[in-house]
Write a protein that holds these residues in place. Structure first.
Motif, PDB file in Angstrom:
ATOM      1  N   LYS A  17       0.812  -1.210   0.000  1.00 20.65           N
ATOM      2  CA  LYS A  17       0.000   0.000   0.000  1.00 20.65           C
ATOM      3  C   LYS A  17       0.850   1.267   0.000  1.00 20.65           C
ATOM      4  CE  LYS A  17      -4.000  -2.205   2.114  1.00 20.65           C
ATOM      5  NZ  LYS A  17      -4.879  -1.985   0.929  1.00 20.65           N
ATOM      6  N   THR A  18       1.981   1.205   0.673  1.00 22.19           N
ATOM      7  CA  THR A  18       2.892   2.347   0.661  1.00 22.19           C
ATOM      8  C   THR A  18       3.441   2.566  -0.741  1.00 22.19           C
ATOM      9  OG1 THR A  18       3.486   1.960   2.985  1.00 22.19           O
ATOM     10  CG2 THR A  18       4.994   3.309   1.664  1.00 22.19           C
ATOM     11  N   PHE A  19       3.803   1.485  -1.411  1.00 24.91           N
ATOM     12  CA  PHE A  19       4.300   1.569  -2.788  1.00 24.91           C
ATOM     13  C   PHE A  19       3.246   2.181  -3.704  1.00 24.91           C
ATOM     14  CE2 PHE A  19       4.405  -0.217  -7.046  1.00 24.91           C
ATOM     15  CZ  PHE A  19       5.698   0.064  -7.457  1.00 24.91           C
ATOM     16  N   LEU A  20       2.005   1.700  -3.598  1.00 27.62           N
ATOM     17  CA  LEU A  20       0.939   2.211  -4.454  1.00 27.62           C
ATOM     18  C   LEU A  20       0.673   3.688  -4.191  1.00 27.62           C
ATOM     19  CD1 LEU A  20      -1.511  -0.820  -4.218  1.00 27.62           C
ATOM     20  CD2 LEU A  20      -0.199  -0.150  -6.223  1.00 27.62           C
ATOM     21  N   THR A  21       0.713   4.075  -2.924  1.00 22.41           N
ATOM     22  CA  THR A  21       0.489   5.474  -2.569  1.00 22.41           C
ATOM     23  C   THR A  21       1.569   6.370  -3.162  1.00 22.41           C
ATOM     24  OG1 THR A  21      -0.621   4.837  -0.512  1.00 22.41           O
ATOM     25  CG2 THR A  21       0.194   7.089  -0.650  1.00 22.41           C
ATOM     26  N   LYS A  22       2.828   5.952  -3.020  1.00 24.83           N
ATOM     27  CA  LYS A  22       3.936   6.741  -3.566  1.00 24.83           C
ATOM     28  C   LYS A  22       3.878   6.827  -5.087  1.00 24.83           C
ATOM     29  CE  LYS A  22       7.233   6.037   0.233  1.00 24.83           C
ATOM     30  NZ  LYS A  22       8.531   5.455   0.628  1.00 24.83           N
ATOM     31  N   ALA A  23       3.289   5.797  -5.716  1.00 29.02           N
ATOM     32  CA  ALA A  23       3.158   5.786  -7.171  1.00 29.02           C
ATOM     33  C   ALA A  23       1.966   6.607  -7.642  1.00 29.02           C
ATOM     34  CB  ALA A  23       3.041   4.354  -7.680  1.00 29.02           C
ATOM     35  N   GLY A  24       1.218   7.177  -6.698  1.00 28.97           N
ATOM     36  CA  GLY A  24       0.083   8.008  -7.048  1.00 28.97           C
ATOM     37  C   GLY A  24      -1.151   7.227  -7.458  1.00 28.97           C
ATOM     38  N   LEU A  25      -1.228   5.960  -7.069  1.00 35.10           N
ATOM     39  CA  LEU A  25      -2.355   5.112  -7.426  1.00 35.10           C
ATOM     40  C   LEU A  25      -3.400   5.107  -6.316  1.00 35.10           C
ATOM     41  CD1 LEU A  25      -0.145   2.330  -8.964  1.00 35.10           C
ATOM     42  CD2 LEU A  25      -1.823   3.698 -10.219  1.00 35.10           C
ATOM     43  N   PRO A  26      -4.678   4.966  -6.660  1.00 42.07           N
ATOM     44  CA  PRO A  26      -5.749   5.075  -5.663  1.00 42.07           C
ATOM     45  C   PRO A  26      -5.871   3.830  -4.791  1.00 42.07           C
ATOM     46  CG  PRO A  26      -6.677   4.547  -7.809  1.00 42.07           C
ATOM     47  CD  PRO A  26      -5.206   4.757  -8.026  1.00 42.07           C
ATOM     48  N   VAL A  27      -5.694   3.989  -3.501  1.00 43.00           N
ATOM     49  CA  VAL A  27      -5.798   2.868  -2.578  1.00 43.00           C
ATOM     50  C   VAL A  27      -6.770   3.214  -1.452  1.00 43.00           C
ATOM     51  CG1 VAL A  27      -3.477   2.009  -3.031  1.00 43.00           C
ATOM     52  CG2 VAL A  27      -3.825   3.671  -1.216  1.00 43.00           C
ATOM     53  N   THR A  28      -7.252   2.173  -0.793  1.00 45.32           N
ATOM     54  CA  THR A  28      -8.097   2.355   0.376  1.00 45.32           C
ATOM     55  C   THR A  28      -7.305   3.086   1.460  1.00 45.32           C
ATOM     56  OG1 THR A  28      -9.137   0.245  -0.141  1.00 45.32           O
ATOM     57  CG2 THR A  28      -9.530   1.145   2.055  1.00 45.32           C
ATOM     58  N   PRO A  29      -7.874   4.105   2.106  1.00 46.84           N
ATOM     59  CA  PRO A  29      -7.152   4.765   3.209  1.00 46.84           C
ATOM     60  C   PRO A  29      -6.717   3.742   4.255  1.00 46.84           C
ATOM     61  CG  PRO A  29      -9.107   6.019   2.617  1.00 46.84           C
ATOM     62  CD  PRO A  29      -9.181   4.730   1.852  1.00 46.84           C
ATOM     63  N   PHE A  30      -5.475   3.872   4.759  1.00 45.79           N
ATOM     64  CA  PHE A  30      -4.936   2.867   5.676  1.00 45.79           C
ATOM     65  C   PHE A  30      -3.983   3.521   6.667  1.00 45.79           C
ATOM     66  CE2 PHE A  30      -1.727   3.329   2.454  1.00 45.79           C
ATOM     67  CZ  PHE A  30      -0.532   3.130   3.099  1.00 45.79           C
ATOM     68  N   ARG A  31      -3.711   2.781   7.743  1.00 48.40           N
ATOM     69  CA  ARG A  31      -2.719   3.177   8.731  1.00 48.40           C
ATOM     70  C   ARG A  31      -1.971   1.940   9.210  1.00 48.40           C
ATOM     71  NH1 ARG A  31      -4.342   7.268   7.035  1.00 48.40           N
ATOM     72  NH2 ARG A  31      -4.879   9.227   8.101  1.00 48.40           N
ATOM     73  N   ARG A  32      -0.691   2.119   9.506  1.00 49.07           N
ATOM     74  CA  ARG A  32       0.103   1.034  10.099  1.00 49.07           C
ATOM     75  C   ARG A  32      -0.273   0.893  11.567  1.00 49.07           C
ATOM     76  NH1 ARG A  32       5.118   0.858  12.957  1.00 49.07           N
ATOM     77  NH2 ARG A  32       6.203  -1.136  12.675  1.00 49.07           N
ATOM     78  N   VAL A  33      -0.348  -0.348  12.017  1.00 45.25           N
ATOM     79  CA  VAL A  33      -0.695  -0.642  13.409  1.00 45.25           C
ATOM     80  C   VAL A  33       0.328  -1.616  13.970  1.00 45.25           C
ATOM     81  CG1 VAL A  33      -2.384  -1.762  14.909  1.00 45.25           C
ATOM     82  CG2 VAL A  33      -3.167  -0.240  13.083  1.00 45.25           C
ATOM     83  N   ASP A  34       0.959  -1.259  15.089  1.00 46.16           N
ATOM     84  CA  ASP A  34       1.912  -2.168  15.716  1.00 46.16           C
ATOM     85  C   ASP A  34       1.665  -2.343  17.204  1.00 46.16           C
ATOM     86  OD1 ASP A  34       2.711   0.277  16.666  1.00 46.16           O
ATOM     87  OD2 ASP A  34       4.764   0.173  15.872  1.00 46.16           O
ATOM     88  N   SER A  35       0.532  -1.852  17.682  1.00 44.53           N
ATOM     89  CA  SER A  35       0.172  -2.003  19.098  1.00 44.53           C
ATOM     90  C   SER A  35      -1.309  -1.697  19.246  1.00 44.53           C
ATOM     91  CB  SER A  35       0.988  -1.046  19.973  1.00 44.53           C
ATOM     92  OG  SER A  35       0.628   0.304  19.698  1.00 44.53           O
TER      93      SER A  35
END
Length: 386
Positions: free
Chosen positions: A113-131
């Motif tokens: 998802k990070t790759f797609l976002t940086k490429a300017g492609l439309p992705v579902t809004p997301f957040r990283r979760v580690d706790s």
């Protein structure tokens, strides 16, 4: 790709992984005169049953992987959860297509998802979760409901938990094993669709069009091709898929799954760097199947025609169908336009993909009706004879 990089018929192809995708790839490869070796931790596998050689080894046994790769001309993979280190070890000995870099990106949801976002492609809004704390913070930013997904090793709805209220936080966090995950905003989509495409080393791109997918419990149930979609939606889906393959520099087959939103726009949900369940219909309905296309790309051969011979619908066969005994195959195959594919799996567990049916017909509506009827016949018990 230059002529000296061609892997010609008669050569041996290595497949990392041994499931049904590898099985159908091996069938396509053997039909074209190639030999196939497969490596996985399992024995008597769907791929191994039709391959020339089945090697039983762990993916983290890198010496075994190197020996495997040294005995073949090119390596490909049939599922994306092969460790990146395994692909790298194989690449020391022969070409790996798609590359280990593609595998590394697509096997991890956060990297993908990070790759797609940086490429300017439309992705579902997301957040990283580690706790658990990070999960609560992410939910406050994205809003609820949301979907918590493991960052890696997730497929067919596994490792996914819907969060409706704050009361679900702890259960969902425990459900993903208290490890790195991704929280996605819930998308009230109109429908789900996907595009399977292939790209060669010289940049040639072909695709199988946008197909319509229906899921049940997070598992693909039915695919309809061509998808009953507006032409603009189909064109956009194909264009976005091409952008993905170009950005990743894929040599091979890749599938992009989309959400179609109610306003007609598309969001990329997930992608898979190999043949995909939603492309199984191509085995019967297209001049060149997705599996032969993967072989051609990996071997440096020209990509084949993707022309579809007629409309088609594919229905998955899960282990649940065996709950009351062996399905009635003859009843389903009484529909003469229906093709049966079984994967050679011995244990029919609930939710496990055991095979699929494909119906070919003059219209998508007829194909959908016939494949649905054929599957229903599998479990209709004939009256007891007196």
């Amino acid at each position: 790709m230059t002529e000296d990089h061609l892997v010609l018929p008669g050569s041996t192809i290595g497949v990392l992984g041994s499931g049904q995708l590898g099985r159908m790839f091996a069938i396509a490869a053997r039909r074209m005169g190639y030999r196939v070796h497969t490596l996985s931790p399992d024995e008597d596998t769907p791929t191994g049953q039709v391959a020339d050689l089945e090697i039983n080894a762990r993916y983290d046994d890198l010496d075994a992987v190197r020996r495997f790769a040294s005995a073949v001309s090119v390596v490909t993979f049939e599922f994306e959860n092969v460790p990146a280190a395994t692909a790298a070890a194989a690449a020391e000995c022969c070409p790996v297509r798609p590359s280990g870099e593609v595998l590394h990106t697509t096997q991890h949801r956060l990297r993908e998802k990070t790759f797609l976002t940086k490429a300017g492609l439309p992705v579902t809004p997301f957040r990283r979760v580690d706790s658990l704390k990070a999960l609560k913070q992410a939910a406050s930013e994205l809003g609820l409901p949301g979907i918590l997904k493991t960052a890696d090793f997730g497929y067919d709805g596994k490792g996914q938990f819907r969060i409706k209220t704050e009361d679900d936080f702890s259960v969902a966090w425990e459900g993903v094993g208290r490890r790195e995950a991704v929280l996605e905003a819930f998308i009230p989509f109109e429908s789900e669709l996907s595009v399977v495409a292939a790209r060669s080393a010289d940049g040639n791109f072909v695709h199988y069009g946008a197909v319509e997918n229906q899921h049940v419990n997070g598992i693909l149930d039915i695919t309809i091709s061509p998808g009953r979609l507006l032409s603009e939606v189909s064109r956009t889906a194909v264009a976005l898929t091409r952008e993905v393959l170009e950005a990743l520099q894929v040599v091979g087959v890749l599938c992009v799954e989309f959400f179609l939103q109610r306003d007609g726009s598309l969001l990329i949900n997930e992608m898979a760097p190999r043949p995909h369940n939603s492309g199984h219909f191509t085995f019967d309905a297209n001049v060149t199947s997705q599996f032969e296309q993967q072989l051609r790309a990996a071997c440096g051969l020209p990509l084949g025609s993707v022309a579809q011979l007629c409309p088609a619908a594919m229905a998955n066969l899960l282990g649940d169908l065996w709950a009351e005994g062996e399905p009635d195959w003859a009843a389903a195959l009484a529909l003469s336009n229906v093709k049966l594919h079984l994967y050679g799996k011995m244990e029919p567990r609930p939710g496990r993909k055991m095979g699929h049916l494909t119906a070919l017909a003059p219209t998508v509506e007829r194909a959908l009706a016939d494949v649905t009827e054929a599957r229903a016949r599998l479990t209709r018990r004939r009256p007891t004879q007196r």
